[in-house]
Write a protein that holds these residues in place. Structure first.
Motif, PDB file in Angstrom:
ATOM      1  N   SER A 221       0.857  -1.183   0.000  1.00 40.92           N
ATOM      2  CA  SER A 221       0.000   0.000   0.000  1.00 40.92           C
ATOM      3  C   SER A 221       0.893   1.233   0.000  1.00 40.92           C
ATOM      4  N   ARG A 222       0.319   2.369  -0.359  1.00 42.33           N
ATOM      5  CA  ARG A 222       1.108   3.601  -0.316  1.00 42.33           C
ATOM      6  C   ARG A 222       1.556   3.896   1.109  1.00 42.33           C
ATOM      7  N   GLU A 223       0.699   3.587   2.088  1.00 44.40           N
ATOM      8  CA  GLU A 223       1.042   3.832   3.484  1.00 44.40           C
ATOM      9  C   GLU A 223       2.259   3.013   3.899  1.00 44.40           C
ATOM     10  N   ALA A 224       2.275   1.712   3.547  1.00 48.59           N
ATOM     11  CA  ALA A 224       3.408   0.851   3.888  1.00 48.59           C
ATOM     12  C   ALA A 224       4.672   1.293   3.147  1.00 48.59           C
ATOM     13  N   TRP A 225       4.498   1.703   1.899  1.00 50.57           N
ATOM     14  CA  TRP A 225       5.629   2.172   1.105  1.00 50.57           C
ATOM     15  C   TRP A 225       6.214   3.449   1.700  1.00 50.57           C
ATOM     16  N   ASP A 226       5.352   4.390   2.108  1.00 40.12           N
ATOM     17  CA  ASP A 226       5.820   5.628   2.732  1.00 40.12           C
ATOM     18  C   ASP A 226       6.619   5.345   3.997  1.00 40.12           C
ATOM     19  N   ARG A 227       6.130   4.397   4.784  1.00 40.76           N
ATOM     20  CA  ARG A 227       6.813   4.075   6.042  1.00 40.76           C
ATOM     21  C   ARG A 227       8.175   3.440   5.773  1.00 40.76           C
ATOM     22  N   ALA A 228       8.236   2.556   4.778  1.00 40.22           N
ATOM     23  CA  ALA A 228       9.515   1.937   4.431  1.00 40.22           C
ATOM     24  C   ALA A 228      10.487   2.970   3.870  1.00 40.22           C
ATOM     25  N   ASN A 267      12.161  14.729   5.634  1.00 45.17           N
ATOM     26  CA  ASN A 267      10.903  14.287   6.243  1.00 45.17           C
ATOM     27  C   ASN A 267       9.762  15.239   5.924  1.00 45.17           C
ATOM     28  N   LEU A 268      10.023  16.539   5.966  1.00 44.13           N
ATOM     29  CA  LEU A 268       8.986  17.517   5.641  1.00 44.13           C
ATOM     30  C   LEU A 268       8.558  17.416   4.191  1.00 44.13           C
ATOM     31  N   ALA A 269       9.512  17.251   3.291  1.00 40.66           N
ATOM     32  CA  ALA A 269       9.182  17.140   1.872  1.00 40.66           C
ATOM     33  C   ALA A 269       8.311  15.913   1.612  1.00 40.66           C
ATOM     34  N   ALA A 270       8.627  14.804   2.287  1.00 41.34           N
ATOM     35  CA  ALA A 270       7.814  13.596   2.128  1.00 41.34           C
ATOM     36  C   ALA A 270       6.404  13.810   2.666  1.00 41.34           C
ATOM     37  N   LEU A 271       6.283  14.481   3.801  1.00 41.90           N
ATOM     38  CA  LEU A 271       4.967  14.737   4.385  1.00 41.90           C
ATOM     39  C   LEU A 271       4.133  15.655   3.495  1.00 41.90           C
ATOM     40  N   SER A 272       4.777  16.566   2.790  1.00 42.18           N
ATOM     41  CA  SER A 272       4.043  17.490   1.925  1.00 42.18           C
ATOM     42  C   SER A 272       3.328  16.763   0.793  1.00 42.18           C
ATOM     43  N   GLU A 273       3.804  15.577   0.444  1.00 44.26           N
ATOM     44  CA  GLU A 273       3.159  14.790  -0.616  1.00 44.26           C
ATOM     45  C   GLU A 273       1.812  14.246  -0.153  1.00 44.26           C
ATOM     46  N   ARG A 274       1.640  14.137   1.155  1.00 43.02           N
ATOM     47  CA  ARG A 274       0.413  13.582   1.726  1.00 43.02           C
ATOM     48  C   ARG A 274      -0.719  14.602   1.708  1.00 43.02           C
ATOM     49  N   GLY A 275      -0.392  15.881   1.781  1.00 47.73           N
ATOM     50  CA  GLY A 275      -1.401  16.929   1.836  1.00 47.73           C
ATOM     51  C   GLY A 275      -0.935  18.042   2.739  1.00 47.73           C
ATOM     52  N   PRO A 276      -1.758  19.070   2.959  1.00 49.52           N
ATOM     53  CA  PRO A 276      -1.340  20.211   3.768  1.00 49.52           C
ATOM     54  C   PRO A 276      -0.915  19.806   5.180  1.00 49.52           C
ATOM     55  N   CYS A 277       0.203  20.362   5.618  1.00 54.00           N
ATOM     56  CA  CYS A 277       0.823  19.964   6.881  1.00 54.00           C
ATOM     57  C   CYS A 277       1.239  21.198   7.668  1.00 54.00           C
ATOM     58  N   LEU A 278       0.968  21.199   8.980  1.00 50.54           N
ATOM     59  CA  LEU A 278       1.504  22.213   9.875  1.00 50.54           C
ATOM     60  C   LEU A 278       2.764  21.656  10.521  1.00 50.54           C
ATOM     61  N   ALA A 279       3.888  22.345  10.325  1.00 52.98           N
ATOM     62  CA  ALA A 279       5.155  21.935  10.931  1.00 52.98           C
ATOM     63  C   ALA A 279       5.477  22.869  12.088  1.00 52.98           C
ATOM     64  N   HIS A 280       5.951  22.303  13.192  1.00 49.57           N
ATOM     65  CA  HIS A 280       6.279  23.114  14.368  1.00 49.57           C
ATOM     66  C   HIS A 280       7.644  22.710  14.892  1.00 49.57           C
ATOM     67  N   SER A 304      19.024  25.818   6.848  1.00 47.66           N
ATOM     68  CA  SER A 304      18.008  25.177   7.685  1.00 47.66           C
ATOM     69  C   SER A 304      17.117  24.251   6.862  1.00 47.66           C
ATOM     70  N   ALA A 305      16.350  23.439   7.571  1.00 50.79           N
ATOM     71  CA  ALA A 305      15.363  22.582   6.906  1.00 50.79           C
ATOM     72  C   ALA A 305      14.364  23.425   6.126  1.00 50.79           C
ATOM     73  N   GLY A 306      13.947  24.557   6.716  1.00 49.34           N
ATOM     74  CA  GLY A 306      13.003  25.436   6.043  1.00 49.34           C
ATOM     75  C   GLY A 306      13.559  25.976   4.742  1.00 49.34           C
ATOM     76  N   ALA A 307      14.827  26.392   4.754  1.00 49.15           N
ATOM     77  CA  ALA A 307      15.455  26.897   3.536  1.00 49.15           C
ATOM     78  C   ALA A 307      15.498  25.815   2.459  1.00 49.15           C
ATOM     79  N   LEU A 308      15.794  24.584   2.864  1.00 53.02           N
ATOM     80  CA  LEU A 308      15.875  23.481   1.901  1.00 53.02           C
ATOM     81  C   LEU A 308      14.501  23.139   1.325  1.00 53.02           C
ATOM     82  N   VAL A 309      13.481  23.080   2.190  1.00 56.24           N
ATOM     83  CA  VAL A 309      12.135  22.762   1.717  1.00 56.24           C
ATOM     84  C   VAL A 309      11.584  23.902   0.864  1.00 56.24           C
ATOM     85  N   ASN A 310      11.883  25.140   1.268  1.00 61.54           N
ATOM     86  CA  ASN A 310      11.439  26.285   0.480  1.00 61.54           C
ATOM     87  C   ASN A 310      12.038  26.252  -0.922  1.00 61.54           C
TER      88      ASN A 310
END
Length: 401
Positions: A221-228, A267-280, A304-310
């Motif tokens: 599944s996409r969920e199992a693939w994302d986790r791997a 990790n943030l870039a991967a999460l962005s593929e799932r949909g809108p995300c609030l990062a803290h 920073s991570a923000g600079a890279l994701v931006n």
């Protein structure tokens, strides 16, 4: 002469935040200038609830161990485990354990998900690697989890090694987690012959995972693939981090700080593929500008991570920094009037959201002065970052929990 900044100031709520942005970003990053302040965590929870209920956000990602975060995600999505166990083992860093605001967040997410279809459930994630400034975890958990996933789905003759080989090469976990290794490279096993071989095998396992993606997505599944995929990037990231822990050059600490933020960015870039995300996370991890930190006489600088994701997401990344007036229980009293914090502290609002680029334009001829912090745990807002920050969340006074 008093400077009128009232036109840049708005109510401290999610509606005002979204009005500052041209469109709903895939990653809305909320930074904080210090950790562990209940006032800021309560504000984060309030913002996330509004984003969930009115803007379609379904993921929150915090500065915590990405592997431990899977325990929290399992709990909020399906009720696996208990709340007490999740709070004890699912969050890393001392300011996250036994925290009332985080417990309330997890409880609310679990209640929100109860009875909802899978596609509409809230998700939790940690964006940090399994590491901190005091050391790093063994790569065993992530690497063996990736190996198990592949061994169950592909022909054994495609695997670059057996689990027994990995176990032998990894050796005792205590060697990887040796506390003294952070200050003494000679105590690190990150560049031993075995570690170098494990690193090559990890690279081969990730390559095999990538090559087999069409089959893996159809067989699982996409969920199992994302986790791997998380297992793979965590294992390779940790091995790279341990290698630099064993380095003896002057670049060592700069590389370690940069590698940590790179793991966060992945990790943030991967999460962005799932949909809108609030990062803290800390402002320094999420800002668009280069980050810096002084260690003794050395000044470390890294992206920073923000600079890279931006750089990757562009307009799909938005950054809100948080600035504070006082943290009196840590000796941080009212700010100097000429600082950004001082200008905002003079306003009647206890909390507000500021249009940072507009404030930068207003102050162009009278640039604010940097604020000094009497407490090492608090980093004042850098006034030169106003123009590259989408919004500034200002809290006048924190309250000790």
């Amino acid at each position: 002469m008093a400077i009128d900044i009232g036109h840049t100031v708005h109510a401290a709520d999610a509606t005002a935040v979204m009005k500052l942005l041209p469109a709903r970003p895939r990653v809305l990053a909320l930074g904080e200038p210090t950790h562990g302040e209940a006032t800021l965590l309560d504000l984060r929870n309030e913002l996330f609830r509004h984003l969930v209920e009115h803007e379609g956000y379904r993921t929150i990602a915090i500065e915590s161990d990405c592997m431990k975060g899977l325990l929290v995600d399992d709990y909020v999505t399906s009720g696996t485990g208990t709340l007490d166990d999740v709070m004890a083992y699912g969050l890393s860093h001392t300011w996250f354990n036994d925290c009332a605001a985080n417990r309330e967040l997890v409880q609310w997410m679990r209640a929100f998900n109860d009875g909802r279809p899978v596609h509409d459930r809230l998700r939790f994630a940690g964006i940090d690697g399994p590491l901190e400034m005091t050391g790093a975890a063994s790569p065993r958990e992530a690497l063996t989890a990736l190996h198990h996933f592949l061994a169950a789905q592909v022909s054994r003759d495609l695997l670059p090694c057996t689990e027994e080989t990995l176990d032998r090469l990894l050796g005792a976990d205590d060697a990887w987690t040796e506390p003294a290794a952070m200050r003494d490279p000679a105590r690190s096993v990150g560049r031993s012959a075995e570690a170098k071989e494990v690193r090559l095998l990890a690279d081969d396992l990730v390559a095999l995972f990538d090559e087999q993606t069409p089959h893996l997505l159809s067989a699982t599944s996409r969920e199992a693939w994302d986790r791997a995929r998380l297992y793979g990037r965590t294992a390779t990231g940790l091995l790279r981090y341990h290698s630099w822990m064993a380095d003896t050059s002057p670049r060592r600490m700069t590389r370690l700080t940069a590698l940590r933020d790179r793991m966060m960015a992945e990790n943030l870039a991967a999460l962005s593929e799932r949909g809108p995300c609030l990062a803290h996370a800390h402002n320094s991890h999420l800002q668009r500008d280069k980050s810096s930190m002084r260690m003794g006489e050395a000044l470390l600088e890294w992206w920073s991570a923000g600079a890279l994701v931006n750089a990757q997401l562009g307009k799909d990344y938005a950054f809100l920094a948080t600035a504070l007036g006082t943290i009196r229980h840590h000796g941080v009293d009212a700010p100097a009037p000429a600082s950004v914090e001082g200008l905002l502290y003079a306003l009647p609002e206890d909390r507000c959201v500021v249009d940072a680029p507009r404030l930068a334009a207003t102050l162009a001829t009278t640039p604010p002065t940097p604020r000094d912090s009497p407490w090492f745990g608090y980093a004042p807002f850098d006034p030169t970052h106003l123009a590259t920050t989408d919004g500034l969340v200002f809290v006048k006074d924190t309250v000790e929990a």
